[in-house]
Design a protein around this motif. Structure first.
Motif, mmCIF file in Angstrom:
data_model
loop_
_atom_site.group_PDB
_atom_site.id
_atom_site.type_symbol
_atom_site.label_atom_id
_atom_site.label_comp_id
_atom_site.label_asym_id
_atom_site.label_seq_id
_atom_site.Cartn_x
_atom_site.Cartn_y
_atom_site.Cartn_z
ATOM 1 N N LEU A 149 -29.890 -87.502 -43.691
ATOM 2 C CA LEU A 149 -28.462 -87.460 -43.221
ATOM 3 C C LEU A 149 -27.770 -86.821 -44.407
ATOM 4 O O LEU A 149 -26.745 -85.971 -44.484
ATOM 5 C CB LEU A 149 -28.022 -88.767 -42.584
ATOM 6 C CG LEU A 149 -26.420 -88.536 -42.029
ATOM 7 C CD1 LEU A 149 -26.462 -87.728 -40.922
ATOM 8 C CD2 LEU A 149 -26.162 -90.099 -41.698
ATOM 9 N N ALA A 160 -26.915 -83.567 -38.548
ATOM 10 C CA ALA A 160 -26.656 -84.642 -39.086
ATOM 11 C C ALA A 160 -26.027 -85.464 -38.513
ATOM 12 O O ALA A 160 -26.213 -86.599 -38.605
ATOM 13 C CB ALA A 160 -25.743 -84.279 -40.603
ATOM 14 N N LEU A 185 -28.593 -83.188 -45.319
ATOM 15 C CA LEU A 185 -28.071 -82.370 -44.382
ATOM 16 C C LEU A 185 -26.299 -82.279 -44.744
ATOM 17 O O LEU A 185 -25.971 -81.150 -44.623
ATOM 18 C CB LEU A 185 -28.230 -82.850 -43.080
ATOM 19 C CG LEU A 185 -29.560 -82.692 -42.525
ATOM 20 C CD1 LEU A 185 -29.788 -83.186 -40.980
ATOM 21 C CD2 LEU A 185 -30.055 -81.133 -42.505
#
Length: 46
Positions: free
Chosen positions: A6, A33, A9
């Motif tokens: 996450l 994400a 990204l």
């Protein structure tokens, strides 16, 4: 592991947004994400 993906990204989205590279691809990365974040939150709740 999911948080690492996450964060990566999100950083890629920020870099792409700042330098205006890859146009629509940057927004797709952001959507991925956000979806990963929502899945992580739902799994934590359940």
């Amino acid at each position: 592991m999911l948080w690492t993906i996450l964060i990566i990204l999100f950083i890629l989205w920020l870099i792409g947004f700042s330098f205006h590279i890859a146009g629509g691809l940057i927004h797709i990365i952001l959507v991925i994400a956000v979806i990963l974040l929502v899945v992580k939150i739902i799994r934590a709740i359940l």
